[in-house]
Design a protein around this motif. Sequence first.
Motif, PDB file in Angstrom:
ATOM      1  N   GLN A   1      52.872  24.828  71.701  1.00  0.00           N
ATOM      2  CA  GLN A   1      51.697  24.575  71.290  1.00  0.00           C
ATOM      3  C   GLN A   1      50.609  25.626  70.869  1.00  0.00           C
TER       4      GLN A   1
ATOM      5  N   GLN B   1      56.294  11.775  65.344  1.00  0.00           N
ATOM      6  CA  GLN B   1      55.950  12.300  66.551  1.00  0.00           C
ATOM      7  C   GLN B   1      54.862  11.271  67.272  1.00  0.00           C
TER       8      GLN B   1
ATOM      9  N   HIS C   1      57.011  15.021  73.032  1.00  0.00           N
ATOM     10  CA  HIS C   1      56.150  16.027  72.636  1.00  0.00           C
ATOM     11  C   HIS C   1      55.424  16.427  74.205  1.00  0.00           C
TER      12      HIS C   1
ATOM     13  N   TYR D   1      58.305  18.388  71.791  1.00  0.00           N
ATOM     14  CA  TYR D   1      59.143  18.085  70.768  1.00  0.00           C
ATOM     15  C   TYR D   1      57.771  18.154  69.613  1.00  0.00           C
ATOM     16  N   ASP D   2      58.407  18.670  68.528  1.00  0.00           N
ATOM     17  CA  ASP D   2      57.409  18.372  67.420  1.00  0.00           C
ATOM     18  C   ASP D   2      57.974  18.201  65.989  1.00  0.00           C
TER      19      ASP D   2
END
Lengths: 108, 278
Positions: free
Chosen positions: B197, B224, B233, B238-239
């Motif tokens: 991030q 997402q 996420h 997770y993206d």
Amino acid sequence: MIRIALPVLLAAFAAAPALAADDTFSLVIQDHRFDPAELVVPAGVKIKLVVENRDATPEEFESHDLNREKVIAGKSSATIWIGPLKPGRYPYIGEYNEKTAQGVIVAR
Amino acid sequence: MFATAVIVFREVLEAALIVGIVAAATRTIPGRNRWLAAGIAAGLVGSALVALGTERIAGLASGMGQELFNATILGIAVVMLAWHNLWMSSHGAALAADARGVGKAIRDGRRECSVLLVVVGLAVLREGSETVLFLYGIAAAEGNASMSMLAGGIAGIVAGVAVGWLVYAGLLRIPLRWFFTATGVLVLFLAAGMASQAARFLVQADLLPSLASPLWDTSGLLPQSSVVGTLLHSLVGYDARPAGMQLVFYVAVLIVIAAGMVWVGKFGPGPRHTEAVS
């Protein structure tokens, strides 16, 4: 990690003005709506998106499709770098006023 | 009201998951409840301050202050979580063997607790400031809608905290043998996700190249914005459409922390190390 990242960051700072050139596009937030609601940008290049929030309340520009999120304070402007994008439609929302604040960026 | 609840829930969830995991991971450390409470309180005060200063922060670093601020907060949290995992790798087994701990463990534990305070505080601060801004916008809006929307906001907060609590309670049910391995792995992925991030914010600010945008697109497979996507996420970063740079940060942090844990020499301190102590 930080020790490695810092020189990279500084180098990036130095390089930043050279990159900021032509591809600047503007969006306006007014009455919790984006204007224009559909913005056409060139595909394949990095875009500098300047979002001006004319409302008194803050808004969060959010798009999973663009992989971006940024809070824009009331009565202020913010810059968001996006792309380079493949041709296609990239919807985004103002998360704080999702009902009305919807727009799409079209890359051609 | 429901839409409001969902938005607030999403913001609160991420912080609540982090607090839940950190609380579980440090369950044997003496006096951790006080530190945890202090961290949450500091985070709440901080989020109000950050919300107030949004415009000022945004104006820093030629308009990229918000991205740098977020990336810095995430970076500090990554370092703290790494430190926590290394510390647990060397002390976790001793603490598990004797929950009350000995003098040195308590002294070390105090330092560990201040790390915990920082992580929890930063998590609450980051997600909290966005929630404060959102709720402020509602409160500032005119009309009768705002009361029901505020109620929605409160419902969202309660639901988010409840999920954090469920994660905490669920983790505590893991047998002690595997417990520190399990929380260690969770914290490891939490840190890697935060690093990813941070990278995204630096790419957004055009301070780092994206390398690939996006590297892959799994939004058709697992959006997402879906429940599972949101959970993944928050938990493992997770993206659906990550930039290449995000994967670089993710893998680098994963490798560095994992290598550090192995190097400290007690990764998976469960049975093997407990035997050594007793």
